[in-house]
Design a protein around this motif. Sequence first.
Motif: not given
Length: 647
Positions: A405-431
């Motif tokens: 899940g973390q690898s998929a989020i990092d790859e898909v959002l590799s160019k989303r500089f507006d979404l920081g680690p906090g948001f990605r952790n929330i997305e992982l918790a949802r996934l």
Amino acid sequence: LVDTALQLLKLNHQQLECERFCQLLYSPYWHNNHQLQHTISLAERSQLEYRLRNLQQRQLRTAQLRQIADKLSQRLAEDETAATQDYTWLGQRIMDFYYALPPQPGKQSAKAWAQLFIAQLQSLGWPGQRRLDSNEYQQLSQFYALFEELSSLDNCAQPLSLADALSHLSALAHKRHYQAKTPDCPITIVGSLEAAGLDFDYCWVLGMQQNNWPPAPAPNPLIPIELQRDKQMPHASAERELGFAQSLTASYLSCAPLVVLSYARMEGDQELQPSPLVKHLEPISPAELFHHSPACALENYRQALYQSRQLCWVDNRYGPGLSAAERQLGGSGVLKQQALCPFNAFAQYRLGAGSWPEPQLGLSPLERGNILHLALELFWQQCKDQAGLLALEDFELETQLEQVGQSAIDEVLSKRFDLGPGFRNIELARLLPILNAWMAEEMQRPAFKVLAIEQSQSLALGPLNLQLRLDRLDEYSDAQGQTQQLLIDYKTGQCSSQSWLGPRTEEPQLPLYSLANHNVNAIAFGQLNASFTGFIGFAAGREPAPGIDSLDNKKATDLLNKQWPGAPYQEDCGEQNWSELQQQWQQELLQLAERYDQGDASLDFKNRLAQEYSADLKGLQRLAEHSQKQTYWQANPGAEPNLSFEF
């Protein structure tokens, strides 16, 4: 012209507002060349706007802008037609803007910054190459005077940073009062003080709402307040402002035979009232005010012209057929749109029509779907079959799902500089809960192994050569121990097996896969979202997973006979029913392919939802005219397509 310059200088910031920059792309005050090159430039601007909006971000990093603009310019420069032109591409102009910056800007004198800003604007082609009119020329002269004023800060200020220099320049521009030198004209727009004592034929005074008139006091903070009140200095007290406003109002009311005073009704969500100084006047509605205006007469004339119009109906139910090259393009989406509405398929895949991508707060549905697909792909690349899944301990499964899940989020959002680690952790918790629920479904299935993941495949269907990509192909054994294959299509939204059945198949993807793979005996949607996680599908024999109905049972055969009345679907004849179902798919999908190849562009929606979901094409569909045309064709079945008649 001045606003364009200030907005262009904001390219020096690390981030930009996407919407504001996309509007700036079409300003005539920069990168404007002669007629032929301007045409090419307009195409480049449009493509750049689409690529920027496709990021679906409200804020853009300037590094993203430079990269996208530079790649677009390189691609366009490789075009044979464009390469023959002596032309500086927009991307190159933007790169020249940044090359004008010193290697390490740091702090510089205000004069140095002023010279740099002028050089940057010139590198972008500001103020454009067209001839400026008198008003624009005066603006240009005044703006250059601002740079001289900025340079004068060196007499009383320390060296400035880039951000401070831009801030000072913007503040100077907003404080500068500009009044263009213009010849006498019928309409004059003046301020509240300039209008005092003047005579007009007609006068309209705006801004007469209670929170604006009389103006609020604003005493000078550097002068004692008692001294200001004693000397009746401007803005010193509420009493002084009231008296001044009363005298100005009396002056306005006597400056013309007809005077209109208006006020704003709303400011945001707040409802406004007229100022007490004008509340005693007789109110008049806008409809009464404009009843005898020239604009009303013009509108009446336009309506009369419209009512006397003559229409010439043209039969546009068919466009040109596909060329040999066009028959090689497209996938299952072409047939899906052809089934929902032939015109939409023609508009989207033949004309390239579509809606602009909208900026999203957080992740778009497409990005969330991509993350889920990639996470499942990474998981099954490591865990090849159900046996491997069952061999994992609970904590091992949790760890592996978190990693993919973390690898998929990092790859898909590799160019989303507006979404920081906090948001990605929330997305992982949802996934993770969705992935865990899906793995629980996978554990309840009979034994299986994964044969293919995200595999591309071609299928020749009548005149079309479709490019398909399957999410997953599984192998399992039926009740007799024979090897069977199951196609799975992951869906993050709502789905139903009925979308495969009946005339004009709405979801042709899995039926197409089954026609391309003769060993497939079952198809299923894998629905994964917060409301439901599980399989939905059909199988020829033994059910390969909960939720996949066998074509041997009465529930499935009743559904098939309901969707295709008269079809020979019978209980306890799973293999035969599957063969009949594939033949039905072959017939339905082939018909869609042939109609698309022939250029079918009829505005024929399969159902109400198909019309609602294509609202972004409403401007092209012209439904009101279509209903009128249908009425005419029904009343005149033998009429020629170009027949003129009075409507």
